[in-house]
Design a protein around this motif. Structure first.
Motif, PDB file in Angstrom:
ATOM      1  N   PRO A  46     -63.016  94.589 -10.664  1.00 46.16           N
ATOM      2  CA  PRO A  46     -63.140  95.026  -9.025  1.00 46.16           C
ATOM      3  C   PRO A  46     -63.471  94.115  -8.063  1.00 46.16           C
ATOM      4  O   PRO A  46     -63.464  94.229  -6.881  1.00 46.16           O
ATOM      5  N   LEU A  47     -64.069  92.993  -8.594  1.00 44.61           N
ATOM      6  CA  LEU A  47     -64.854  91.929  -7.762  1.00 44.61           C
ATOM      7  C   LEU A  47     -64.646  90.633  -8.688  1.00 44.61           C
ATOM      8  O   LEU A  47     -64.860  90.391  -9.922  1.00 44.61           O
ATOM      9  N   ALA A  48     -64.350  89.411  -7.895  1.00 43.87           N
ATOM     10  CA  ALA A  48     -64.435  88.204  -8.662  1.00 43.87           C
ATOM     11  C   ALA A  48     -65.030  87.339  -8.183  1.00 43.87           C
ATOM     12  O   ALA A  48     -65.217  86.845  -6.997  1.00 43.87           O
ATOM     13  N   LEU A  49     -65.910  86.433  -8.735  1.00 43.69           N
ATOM     14  CA  LEU A  49     -66.393  85.052  -8.291  1.00 43.69           C
ATOM     15  C   LEU A  49     -65.554  83.969  -8.810  1.00 43.69           C
ATOM     16  O   LEU A  49     -65.478  83.876  -9.970  1.00 43.69           O
ATOM     17  N   VAL A  50     -65.090  83.138  -7.954  1.00 42.50           N
ATOM     18  CA  VAL A  50     -64.247  82.209  -8.022  1.00 42.50           C
ATOM     19  C   VAL A  50     -64.932  80.804  -7.724  1.00 42.50           C
ATOM     20  O   VAL A  50     -65.447  80.784  -6.602  1.00 42.50           O
ATOM     21  N   ALA A  51     -64.798  79.891  -8.545  1.00 48.27           N
ATOM     22  CA  ALA A  51     -65.689  78.590  -8.295  1.00 48.27           C
ATOM     23  C   ALA A  51     -64.819  77.330  -8.774  1.00 48.27           C
ATOM     24  O   ALA A  51     -64.137  77.364  -9.577  1.00 48.27           O
ATOM     25  N   GLY A  52     -65.168  76.241  -7.951  1.00 52.94           N
ATOM     26  CA  GLY A  52     -64.751  74.740  -8.736  1.00 52.94           C
ATOM     27  C   GLY A  52     -66.109  73.969  -8.648  1.00 52.94           C
ATOM     28  O   GLY A  52     -66.913  74.108  -7.688  1.00 52.94           O
ATOM     29  N   VAL A  53     -66.425  73.313  -9.529  1.00 50.51           N
ATOM     30  CA  VAL A  53     -67.609  72.467  -9.826  1.00 50.51           C
ATOM     31  C   VAL A  53     -67.295  70.845 -10.286  1.00 50.51           C
ATOM     32  O   VAL A  53     -66.479  71.023 -11.377  1.00 50.51           O
ATOM     33  N   ASN A  54     -67.667  69.885  -9.599  1.00 42.80           N
ATOM     34  CA  ASN A  54     -67.470  68.637 -10.270  1.00 42.80           C
ATOM     35  C   ASN A  54     -68.605  67.742  -9.692  1.00 42.80           C
ATOM     36  O   ASN A  54     -68.938  67.614  -8.542  1.00 42.80           O
ATOM     37  N   ILE A  55     -69.436  67.266 -10.588  1.00 35.42           N
ATOM     38  CA  ILE A  55     -70.160  66.260 -10.505  1.00 35.42           C
ATOM     39  C   ILE A  55     -70.105  65.084 -11.418  1.00 35.42           C
ATOM     40  O   ILE A  55     -70.082  65.224 -12.716  1.00 35.42           O
ATOM     41  N   ALA A  56     -69.855  63.792 -10.730  1.00 38.32           N
ATOM     42  CA  ALA A  56     -69.485  62.785 -11.649  1.00 38.32           C
ATOM     43  C   ALA A  56     -70.697  61.870 -11.890  1.00 38.32           C
ATOM     44  O   ALA A  56     -71.537  61.402 -10.713  1.00 38.32           O
ATOM     45  N   LEU A  57     -71.116  61.766 -13.105  1.00 34.36           N
ATOM     46  CA  LEU A  57     -72.275  60.949 -13.585  1.00 34.36           C
ATOM     47  C   LEU A  57     -72.137  59.518 -14.299  1.00 34.36           C
ATOM     48  O   LEU A  57     -73.110  58.743 -14.546  1.00 34.36           O
ATOM     49  N   ARG A  58     -70.686  59.359 -14.775  1.00 32.62           N
ATOM     50  CA  ARG A  58     -70.340  58.197 -15.376  1.00 32.62           C
ATOM     51  C   ARG A  58     -69.146  57.611 -14.789  1.00 32.62           C
ATOM     52  O   ARG A  58     -68.397  58.209 -14.071  1.00 32.62           O
ATOM     53  N   PRO A  59     -68.996  56.150 -15.264  1.00 29.85           N
ATOM     54  CA  PRO A  59     -67.877  55.314 -14.433  1.00 29.85           C
ATOM     55  C   PRO A  59     -66.589  55.253 -15.209  1.00 29.85           C
ATOM     56  O   PRO A  59     -65.580  55.011 -14.628  1.00 29.85           O
ATOM     57  N   ASP A  60     -66.516  56.170 -16.311  1.00 30.42           N
ATOM     58  CA  ASP A  60     -65.335  55.990 -17.280  1.00 30.42           C
ATOM     59  C   ASP A  60     -63.955  56.258 -16.830  1.00 30.42           C
ATOM     60  O   ASP A  60     -63.074  55.415 -16.545  1.00 30.42           O
ATOM     61  N   GLU A  61     -64.033  57.424 -15.636  1.00 32.10           N
ATOM     62  CA  GLU A  61     -62.691  57.915 -15.158  1.00 32.10           C
ATOM     63  C   GLU A  61     -62.406  56.779 -13.950  1.00 32.10           C
ATOM     64  O   GLU A  61     -61.237  56.513 -13.951  1.00 32.10           O
ATOM     65  N   ALA A  62     -63.425  56.453 -13.423  1.00 31.36           N
ATOM     66  CA  ALA A  62     -63.061  55.499 -12.297  1.00 31.36           C
ATOM     67  C   ALA A  62     -62.559  54.027 -12.822  1.00 31.36           C
ATOM     68  O   ALA A  62     -61.561  53.714 -12.207  1.00 31.36           O
ATOM     69  N   VAL A  63     -63.081  53.615 -13.815  1.00 28.95           N
ATOM     70  CA  VAL A  63     -62.373  52.610 -14.632  1.00 28.95           C
ATOM     71  C   VAL A  63     -61.085  52.621 -14.905  1.00 28.95           C
ATOM     72  O   VAL A  63     -59.892  52.060 -14.812  1.00 28.95           O
ATOM     73  N   MET A  64     -60.795  53.976 -15.702  1.00 28.47           N
ATOM     74  CA  MET A  64     -59.416  54.168 -16.041  1.00 28.47           C
ATOM     75  C   MET A  64     -58.605  54.300 -14.945  1.00 28.47           C
ATOM     76  O   MET A  64     -57.361  53.607 -14.909  1.00 28.47           O
ATOM     77  N   MET A  65     -58.926  54.863 -13.749  1.00 25.83           N
ATOM     78  CA  MET A  65     -57.971  55.031 -12.393  1.00 25.83           C
ATOM     79  C   MET A  65     -57.719  53.606 -11.782  1.00 25.83           C
ATOM     80  O   MET A  65     -56.753  53.482 -11.253  1.00 25.83           O
ATOM     81  N   THR A  66     -58.720  52.747 -11.845  1.00 23.82           N
ATOM     82  CA  THR A  66     -58.605  51.373 -11.455  1.00 23.82           C
ATOM     83  C   THR A  66     -57.547  50.830 -12.176  1.00 23.82           C
ATOM     84  O   THR A  66     -56.614  50.105 -11.674  1.00 23.82           O
TER      85      THR A  66
END
Length: 644
Positions: free
Chosen positions: A188-208
């Protein structure tokens, strides 16, 4: 489907109102990487060297360690060991329910669903990297599948509780999934969310190394200098409900989801990760077919808008093919992206775009797109009926409710598009408001602690004062909303007044000019005592639900190794209970351990702490046989005596 409530925490914006001000003012909320995330000085390189990051900037939330553990019944150590994504999601979800006027206690046991888009588990990964000997049972709480489960548990919701991970289209995919569940009559009702907290550099190194990270940490959507995306923190929650039910219940309908669709690119591009115009075109066509809306009627599209030259080019081509179909030359569609303001929120990017779009529809304005100096030469501007606004624009007036679209795309090759329509007035809004004519009303306020109650009273003083958000609203509607659409907590106050000024005076503890009516005095006394109050008799019919100040969180910093209430050495029992018992617990020697939150997991953690820090060896069965605080105290005193 009605969007009846929403809340957010984005860089530079702690709530939707602040987000709108950020968008209207054209503010870029990205910033230098704080030292508490990682050492950007050690990792930065302007030349994409292996193991480095090409940008010093991104979008960051402040105070990610701050949390109101007592409100949610957690012990300090439980809060410190919990992924901040879960903590922030709990508080943001509560705020969204308050914005929707939905009482959590009335949702308990219902089949309401929770759908969370997320791609990261940085907190857990960092715990594992400290070495296997540091791994404890508490890490079980931080698996990503528990992000929605934590909300369902805290609110006692019995419907689907689902984590959606389709990379950067995750949260918009979660919206689509929730819409389908509601349509099917499953929830009958939905809570819909998105959450993103970046704490480490790994993905940024990969994207670089992949060449997809913006050198200056800014998303330059559709600009000739676009060179990639800027990662961002984000937490966003929307509350969805069937439109007919929202109308019948007098909910505030902030926007209407007309339709939605998801698609996968399949094998329509040269490689798995290459953008597909065909795949994006299909999801747009399917979404507008589902919505029953002609794409030419759309006035604004919140694009995925990554700020990558190749991706932007493909997105504009697909939008031009569908949105431009049968569109008059003098009615171009505006296109923008919130990523230019707050950064690229990865799995939460779609919900950020949706919240922005709801605000655009509510205010009937479209903010300018930042960092657009020279239009990209890769986009065929002359042939596309699409315009990126460079100044604040009024929403095109077509003599009907405005229509907008929101797009999300993921490295999973999953595309999502949601079609939104301008919100509706509630039935009460269509009836002329009855003048208060000096009638007095009762304003009930409550909180979980005395300090929070005082903070709430101060918030209402600001809210009711000239220039405050409540100053133009009818006092009767404010009091009605506080009585009917807010959960009532143990610590309470109730004040009466016939005007905003009277209420402010009463909230300050000063005497008002007129004595309250006997009926109001009786209701206030009942409310103070925690007894049921017949609110309908006080307010009658025709009242409107209006926005109110949110719950005033009483946060503390919680982080591993920084547990508040750390052991003093004088009383080991008190120190252990300060860490592991619920923050709001009051106990004596006869109190049952289970009643104050010492469950099986807490017992395991106590055994580990006593062994590591005090070299006390306790058998698990022996600890399990303890039932009261007094029994635990006796055991610890015996162990201390044996050690001496």
């Amino acid at each position: 489907m009605a969007v009846i409530g929403m809340a957010c925490r984005f860089p530079g914006a702690a709530d939707p109102d602040q987000l709108w001000e950020l968008l209207r003012s054209g503010h870029d909320a990205t910033s230098e990487t704080p030292a508490e995330r990682y050492d950007v000085d050690a990792l930065y390189s302007a030349h994409s060297a292996p193991g480095t990051i090409i940008s010093r900037r991104a979008g960051y939330l402040d105070s990610i360690a701050e949390f109101d553990a007592e409100f949610f019944g957690m012990s300090p150590i439980e809060a410190a060991d919990l992924d901040p994504q879960q903590r922030l999601l709990l508080m943001t979800a509560w705020e969204a329910l308050e914005d929707a006027g939905q009482l959590p206690e009335e949702l308990e046991g219902s089949r309401s669903g929770v759908y969370v888009g997320n791609t990261r588990a940085d907190f857990l990964e960092l715990q594992f990297r400290q070495g296997l000997r540091t791994v404890t049972a508490s890490q079980l709480n931080n698996f990503r599948g528990l992000l929605p489960a934590r909300l369902s548990y805290q609110l006692d919701l019995r419907g689907p509780s689902v984590l959606i991970d389709t990379a950067c289209s995750s949260s918009l995919g979660a919206v689509h999934t929730a819409v389908q569940s509601i349509r099917a009559g499953e929830i009958p009702l939905a809570l819909v969310a998105g959450v993103n907290i970046a704490l480490r550099p790994d993905e940024a190194v990969m994207m670089t190394q992949a060449g997809t990270l913006a050198h200056d940490g800014r998303s330059k959507f559709a600009d000739a200098e676009a060179d990639g995306f800027a990662p961002s923190d984000a937490v966003g929650v929307v509350i969805l409900k069937p439109l007919l039910a929202a109308r019948a219940d007098g909910d505030r309908i902030r926007a209407v989801i007309q339709g939605s669709a998801v698609s996968n690119n399949g094998r329509t591009s040269d490689s798995l990760l290459a953008p597909s115009i065909e795949g994006q075109t299909q999801v747009l066509r399917w979404a507008y077919e589902d919505a029953g809306v002609a794409p030419s009627e759309v006035g604004y599209v919140e694009a995925h808008g990554s700020g990558s030259p190749l991706l932007d080019q493909a997105e504009f081509a697909s939008l031009g093919e569908i949105i431009g179909e049968d569109r008059p030359a003098d009615r171009p569609c505006y296109v923008g992206s919130v990523k230019a303001n707050i950064g690229y929120a990865e799995g939460a990017g779609g919900i950020a775009g949706l919240i922005k779009t709801v605000l655009c529809l509510e205010h009937r304005q479209i903010p300018r797109s930042l960092h657009l100096t020279t239009p990209s030469p890769f986009i065929d501007w002359d042939k596309l009926p699409l315009v990126v606004p460079t100044a604040l624009q009024d929403f095109p007036d077509r003599g009907r409710p405005a229509i907008a679209g929101v797009t999300g795309q993921g490295a999973s090759c999953l595309n999502a598009h949601v079609v939104l329509r301008e919100g509706e007035p509630s039935p009460a809004d269509l009836i002329p408001a009855e003048p208060d004519a000096g009638a007095a009303h009762l304003l009930p306020l409550s909180a979980r602690t005395p300090a929070a109650l005082q903070a709430l009273a101060r918030a209402y003083i600001d809210y009711l004062a000239p220039g405050g958000k409540g100053s133009p609203l009818a006092l009767r509607d404010i009091c009605y909303s506080a009585a009917i659409h807010r959960q009532h907590h143990p610590y309470r106050m109730a004040v009466t007044g016939a005007s905003h000024e009277d209420m402010i005076t009463a909230l300050r503890g000063e005497e008002t000019r007129t004595a309250p009516e006997p009926a109001l005095s009786a209701a206030a006394e009942e409310y103070h005592r925690g007894q049921p109050v017949r609110w309908d008799a006080l307010f009658g019919r025709g009242c409107r639900f209006v926005p109110l100040p949110g719950y005033p969180w009483q946060t503390q910093r919680y982080w591993p190794g920084e547990h508040p209430g750390e052991e003093s050495g004088d009383d080991l029992t008190a120190a252990l209970l300060a860490e592991h018992a619920r923050a709001s617990s009051e106990y004596g020697d006869s109190s049952l351990l289970s009643d104050i939150g010492i469950d099986s997991l807490a017992r395991i953690e106590i055994i580990a702490k006593l062994a590591q820090e005090h070299r006390y060896q306790i058998d698990a069965e022996e600890l399990a046989s303890l039932h009261t605080v007094g029994q635990l105290r006796t055991l610890l005193q015996r162990l201390e005596a044996q050690t001496v």
